[in-house]
Enzyme design. Sequence first.
Site, mmCIF file in Angstrom:
data_model
loop_
_atom_site.group_PDB
_atom_site.id
_atom_site.type_symbol
_atom_site.label_atom_id
_atom_site.label_comp_id
_atom_site.label_asym_id
_atom_site.label_seq_id
_atom_site.Cartn_x
_atom_site.Cartn_y
_atom_site.Cartn_z
ATOM 1 N N ARG A 179 40.715 -3.690 -22.356
ATOM 2 C CA ARG A 179 41.115 -2.292 -22.132
ATOM 3 C C ARG A 179 42.548 -2.247 -21.602
ATOM 4 O O ARG A 179 42.951 -3.094 -20.802
ATOM 5 C CB ARG A 179 40.161 -1.653 -21.115
ATOM 6 C CG ARG A 179 40.419 -0.180 -20.951
ATOM 7 C CD ARG A 179 39.189 0.579 -20.576
ATOM 8 N NE ARG A 179 39.507 2.001 -20.459
ATOM 9 C CZ ARG A 179 39.418 2.864 -21.462
ATOM 10 N NH1 ARG A 179 39.019 2.474 -22.648
ATOM 11 N NH2 ARG A 179 39.739 4.137 -21.264
ATOM 12 N N GLN A 204 46.917 -6.926 -10.514
ATOM 13 C CA GLN A 204 46.444 -7.890 -9.509
ATOM 14 C C GLN A 204 45.202 -7.364 -8.750
ATOM 15 O O GLN A 204 44.310 -8.135 -8.402
ATOM 16 C CB GLN A 204 47.564 -8.210 -8.520
ATOM 17 C CG GLN A 204 47.287 -9.489 -7.767
ATOM 18 C CD GLN A 204 48.447 -9.868 -6.864
ATOM 19 O OE1 GLN A 204 49.046 -9.018 -6.213
ATOM 20 N NE2 GLN A 204 48.783 -11.126 -6.831
ATOM 21 N N THR A 263 11.631 -6.365 2.295
ATOM 22 C CA THR A 263 12.967 -5.757 2.243
ATOM 23 C C THR A 263 13.957 -6.678 2.962
ATOM 24 O O THR A 263 13.570 -7.520 3.782
ATOM 25 C CB THR A 263 13.002 -4.378 2.937
ATOM 26 O OG1 THR A 263 12.825 -4.569 4.350
ATOM 27 C CG2 THR A 263 11.927 -3.437 2.400
ATOM 28 N N GLU A 289 9.293 -8.229 -2.349
ATOM 29 C CA GLU A 289 9.012 -9.496 -1.627
ATOM 30 C C GLU A 289 9.589 -9.453 -0.212
ATOM 31 O O GLU A 289 10.064 -10.465 0.308
ATOM 32 C CB GLU A 289 9.519 -10.707 -2.420
ATOM 33 C CG GLU A 289 8.797 -10.791 -3.745
ATOM 34 C CD GLU A 289 8.227 -12.136 -4.103
ATOM 35 O OE1 GLU A 289 8.195 -13.057 -3.264
ATOM 36 O OE2 GLU A 289 7.786 -12.262 -5.249
ATOM 37 N N GLU A 309 0.850 -1.199 0.000
ATOM 38 C CA GLU A 309 0.000 0.000 0.000
ATOM 39 C C GLU A 309 0.881 1.243 0.000
ATOM 40 O O GLU A 309 2.081 1.164 0.328
ATOM 41 C CB GLU A 309 -0.911 -0.028 1.231
ATOM 42 C CG GLU A 309 -1.819 -1.244 1.201
ATOM 43 C CD GLU A 309 -2.926 -1.237 2.221
ATOM 44 O OE1 GLU A 309 -2.916 -0.366 3.137
ATOM 45 O OE2 GLU A 309 -3.830 -2.090 2.097
ATOM 46 N N PRO A 310 0.290 2.405 -0.296
ATOM 47 C CA PRO A 310 1.118 3.626 -0.311
ATOM 48 C C PRO A 310 1.830 3.859 1.018
ATOM 49 O O PRO A 310 2.969 4.294 1.038
ATOM 50 C CB PRO A 310 0.094 4.735 -0.580
ATOM 51 C CG PRO A 310 -1.039 4.066 -1.269
ATOM 52 C CD PRO A 310 -1.090 2.659 -0.737
HETATM 53 C C1 FAD Z 1 9.634 -2.618 -8.830
HETATM 54 C C2 FAD Z 1 8.772 -3.055 -7.691
HETATM 55 C C3 FAD Z 1 7.782 -4.007 -7.924
HETATM 56 C C4 FAD Z 1 6.911 -4.372 -6.881
HETATM 57 N N1 FAD Z 1 5.895 -5.259 -7.157
HETATM 58 C C5 FAD Z 1 4.952 -5.492 -6.204
HETATM 59 C C6 FAD Z 1 3.788 -6.276 -6.529
HETATM 60 O O1 FAD Z 1 3.613 -6.771 -7.663
HETATM 61 N N2 FAD Z 1 2.856 -6.455 -5.554
HETATM 62 C C7 FAD Z 1 3.000 -5.912 -4.304
HETATM 63 O O2 FAD Z 1 2.102 -6.107 -3.479
HETATM 64 N N3 FAD Z 1 4.083 -5.163 -3.986
HETATM 65 C C8 FAD Z 1 5.063 -4.933 -4.896
HETATM 66 N N4 FAD Z 1 6.164 -4.160 -4.587
HETATM 67 C C9 FAD Z 1 6.235 -3.516 -3.277
HETATM 68 C C10 FAD Z 1 7.324 -4.053 -2.369
HETATM 69 O O3 FAD Z 1 7.012 -5.343 -1.940
HETATM 70 C C11 FAD Z 1 7.501 -3.053 -1.229
HETATM 71 O O4 FAD Z 1 8.071 -1.867 -1.774
HETATM 72 C C12 FAD Z 1 8.356 -3.594 -0.103
HETATM 73 O O5 FAD Z 1 7.698 -4.626 0.585
HETATM 74 C C13 FAD Z 1 8.739 -2.487 0.918
HETATM 75 O O6 FAD Z 1 7.634 -1.751 1.291
HETATM 76 P P1 FAD Z 1 7.701 -0.147 1.273
HETATM 77 O O7 FAD Z 1 8.201 0.286 -0.055
HETATM 78 O O8 FAD Z 1 6.353 0.367 1.688
HETATM 79 O O9 FAD Z 1 8.775 0.244 2.354
HETATM 80 P P2 FAD Z 1 8.519 0.385 3.922
HETATM 81 O O10 FAD Z 1 7.774 -0.781 4.422
HETATM 82 O O11 FAD Z 1 7.931 1.734 4.192
HETATM 83 O O12 FAD Z 1 10.002 0.339 4.476
HETATM 84 C C14 FAD Z 1 10.844 1.531 4.516
HETATM 85 C C15 FAD Z 1 12.153 1.145 5.213
HETATM 86 O O13 FAD Z 1 11.874 0.718 6.549
HETATM 87 C C16 FAD Z 1 12.471 -0.542 6.800
HETATM 88 N N5 FAD Z 1 11.643 -1.330 7.682
HETATM 89 C C17 FAD Z 1 10.302 -1.444 7.683
HETATM 90 N N6 FAD Z 1 9.900 -2.312 8.635
HETATM 91 C C18 FAD Z 1 11.016 -2.748 9.260
HETATM 92 C C19 FAD Z 1 11.266 -3.653 10.323
HETATM 93 N N7 FAD Z 1 10.287 -4.304 10.945
HETATM 94 N N8 FAD Z 1 12.554 -3.872 10.703
HETATM 95 C C20 FAD Z 1 13.574 -3.235 10.089
HETATM 96 N N9 FAD Z 1 13.387 -2.352 9.063
HETATM 97 C C21 FAD Z 1 12.128 -2.121 8.651
HETATM 98 C C22 FAD Z 1 12.549 -1.204 5.423
HETATM 99 O O14 FAD Z 1 13.541 -2.205 5.391
HETATM 100 C C23 FAD Z 1 12.885 -0.026 4.538
HETATM 101 O O15 FAD Z 1 14.264 0.197 4.573
HETATM 102 C C24 FAD Z 1 7.069 -3.809 -5.598
HETATM 103 C C25 FAD Z 1 8.092 -2.885 -5.360
HETATM 104 C C26 FAD Z 1 8.925 -2.491 -6.381
HETATM 105 C C27 FAD Z 1 9.999 -1.481 -6.099
#
Ligand code: FAD
Length: 382
Positions: free
Chosen positions: A272, A283, A369, A367, A130-131
């Site tokens: 190159r 090395q 982070t 999938e 979600e956003p």
């Molecule tokens: C190209 C792309 C394709 C994608 N495709 C899909 C899709 O098809 N379907 C779908 O549902 N999603 C999809 N995603 C979404 C993706 O799964 C999420 O972006 C990801 O799960 C992270 O969520 P977020 O971006 O909201 O980051 P956030 O959850 O806001 O995280 C921000 C930061 O906080 C850290 N953080 C958050 N919680 C914790 C914790 N408990 N402990 C330590 N650190 C934490 C994270 O590691 C990160 O560094 C896609 C994303 C991208 C970039």
Amino acid sequence: MDLLDDSVVPEHARDVKQQAREFAAEHIEPNAEEYYRTGEYPWEILEAGMDAGLVAQDISEEYGGKGYDLEQILAIAEEFYKADAGIALTLQLASFGCEIVEQYGSEEQKEEYLRPVAENEQISGLAVSEPETGSDLAGMTTTAEKTDEGWVLNGEKYWIGNGVEADWVTVYAKTGDKEDRYSNYSMFIVETDTEGYEAEHIPEKMGMRASKQAHIVFDDCAVPEENLIGSEGGGFYMLADFFNHGRVVVGGHGLGMAAAAIEEAWAFVHDRSAFGRDVSEFQAVQHDLADMLIEFESARALNWRAAEKVAGHDNAGYWAALCKTKSTETAVQCAERGMQLHGGRSNLTDRRIARVYRDVRIPVIYEGTNAVQRNLIYRQRQ
Ligand SMILES: Cc1cc2nc3c(=O)[nH]c(=O)nc-3n(C[C@H](O)[C@H](O)[C@H](O)COP(=O)(O)OP(=O)(O)OC[C@H]3O[C@@H](n4cnc5c(N)ncnc54)[C@H](O)[C@@H]3O)c2cc1C
């Protein structure tokens, strides 16, 4: 140099790996730069992949697919992502919404929704993030409310692969408010032409530009009762299981990209000169290449071991998190070293190494982070 040799690949996955390699050489690699530059959805390559029987074939034979197992899908992923990660993601995501339907859906759902994807008439997606959060699966706010006719969805999803292009998506939504926050979510099949489903492409990305993600808004989006997948409240657990498979394959994304970075850097330094010598004769340069190979071979051994563990349901969550983290971070390291070895030319946007460098930033995020993976690794060892 054949970095993705098949000696670690189980026998039954070798034929499809070879097919994927030939397909990637003919259709993906030669078109990668152009699709990266234009950022267009690679429909033609997707259709060629369908004709070659390499798209959506994880769906079982019973519903029209080939029933490729985890190891076969991993073998395809390594080859496709080495050729180009953006196009590879598009090819892989055509069936992204299907596994949960196949695992937990009713016979009717499987017949109606899986067969057209397996027969390459439709494509699907999986809408979880979600956003406001992608990491906190039990903190998501899109709701599905029960009515006399079925379910009404409201809320937003972000980053959803094929959210615009798909015929239907599997959606994760909140259906309860229990104290046990993990039992509050359910899965639904939502056809993308349903009233109240609006999707638009998210802004241009830095990496994997040949794949398309969407911002979806559900505004009183009504689906029939029979579109609930499995049992109400079981969504979180379905996802956890699904991610175990998915993360092994995402490890394959990392391996493919790491192999591309090594291959590219190796070729560059052997072609190159500096100080009257071939750059590869220094090395320090040889050590850089050696370090890349050490990381790559370690990641690959772990990833294929994890595939076996996950397929055998042996502490799957632990192994999936281990290999996803290691392989995707190996890709980042190899791309970074590969850039340095390219000198100033690393900055040319049309260079393969520059494309890989941008693409490797994505699998360390999606999938789950890698920070979330480390939480899982630690917790599952306690
Ligand atoms: C190209 C792309 C394709 C994608 N495709 C899909 C899709 O098809 N379907 C779908 O549902 N999603 C999809 N995603 C979404 C993706 O799964 C999420 O972006 C990801 O799960 C992270 O969520 P977020 O971006 O909201 O980051 P956030 O959850 O806001 O995280 C921000 C930061 O906080 C850290 N953080 C958050 N919680 C914790 C914790 N408990 N402990 C330590 N650190 C934490 C994270 O590691 C990160 O560094 C896609 C994303 C991208 C970039």
